[in-house]
Design a protein around this motif. Structure first.
Motif, PDB file in Angstrom:
ATOM      1  N   VAL A   1       0.860  -1.175   0.000  1.00 54.56           N
ATOM      2  CA  VAL A   1       0.000   0.000   0.000  1.00 54.56           C
ATOM      3  C   VAL A   1       0.899   1.229   0.000  1.00 54.56           C
ATOM      4  O   VAL A   1       1.921   1.256   0.681  1.00 54.56           O
ATOM      5  CB  VAL A   1      -0.920   0.015   1.242  1.00 54.56           C
ATOM      6  N   ASN A   2       0.500   2.266  -0.734  1.00 56.26           N
ATOM      7  CA  ASN A   2       1.276   3.495  -0.793  1.00 56.26           C
ATOM      8  C   ASN A   2       0.853   4.422   0.340  1.00 56.26           C
ATOM      9  O   ASN A   2      -0.336   4.518   0.669  1.00 56.26           O
ATOM     10  CB  ASN A   2       1.075   4.191  -2.141  1.00 56.26           C
ATOM     11  N   THR A   3       1.820   5.119   0.906  1.00 53.33           N
ATOM     12  CA  THR A   3       1.519   6.049   1.990  1.00 53.33           C
ATOM     13  C   THR A   3       0.610   7.188   1.534  1.00 53.33           C
ATOM     14  O   THR A   3       0.003   7.865   2.366  1.00 53.33           O
ATOM     15  CB  THR A   3       2.803   6.636   2.595  1.00 53.33           C
ATOM     16  N   PHE A   4       0.477   7.410   0.242  1.00 53.91           N
ATOM     17  CA  PHE A   4      -0.457   8.410  -0.273  1.00 53.91           C
ATOM     18  C   PHE A   4      -1.862   8.162   0.284  1.00 53.91           C
ATOM     19  O   PHE A   4      -2.611   9.099   0.548  1.00 53.91           O
ATOM     20  CB  PHE A   4      -0.478   8.371  -1.803  1.00 53.91           C
ATOM     21  N   ASP A   5      -2.203   6.897   0.508  1.00 56.07           N
ATOM     22  CA  ASP A   5      -3.527   6.555   1.026  1.00 56.07           C
ATOM     23  C   ASP A   5      -3.726   6.974   2.484  1.00 56.07           C
ATOM     24  O   ASP A   5      -4.840   6.919   2.990  1.00 56.07           O
ATOM     25  CB  ASP A   5      -3.792   5.056   0.881  1.00 56.07           C
TER      26      ASP A   5
END
Length: 132
Positions: A44-48
């Motif tokens: 999962v990308n930290t953008f989320d």
């Protein structure tokens, strides 16, 4: 959500911590540090963690006045120890990332709570700070 979130600390300081947002007269920084852990079954990308949610990241004082996180959507997600943006990164299952949100609050304000969450599609949490 994709992340398990942990509130690590909230520190009040007048030391320079955010060059793009120098302290206004009569203010101090409230620096909130969090750790997020990927609890989802894939990367999962930290953008989320922060996409589109800045309006939900606030501290509230004992008089009920709220203060928004300093910085726009592109700059609010800060490195945990440096005056720098924390760049988006892919996290493997169980991998953690630590980050900060920075607020400007009056020197006389007594902070009562902090509200934060995962992005606008995730959960929003409010923690009692005990009149910090």
């Amino acid at each position: 959500g994709y992340f398990g979130l942990r509130f690590d600390s909230l520190k009040l300081t007048e030391a320079p911590v955010y060059e793009k947002a120098p302290l206004e007269s009569g203010m101090r920084y409230a620096v909130a540090t969090f750790t997020a852990k990927n609890i989802f079954s894939k990367k999962v990308n930290t953008f989320d963690l922060y996409a589109g949610q800045n309006e939900a990241i606030i501290v509230t004082d004992t008089d009920g006045k709220t203060y928004k996180v300093t910085g726009d959507a592109n700059y609010a997600f800060r490195h945990p120890t440096q005056d720098a943006l924390l760049e988006g990164q892919e996290l493997d299952l169980n991998q953690e990332v630590t980050y900060r949100y920075i607020f400007q609050v009056p020197k006389t304000a007594r902070l009562a709570s902090i509200t934060f969450g995962q992005n606008r599609y995730g959960h929003i949490y409010k923690l009692n700070l005990g009149k910090l």
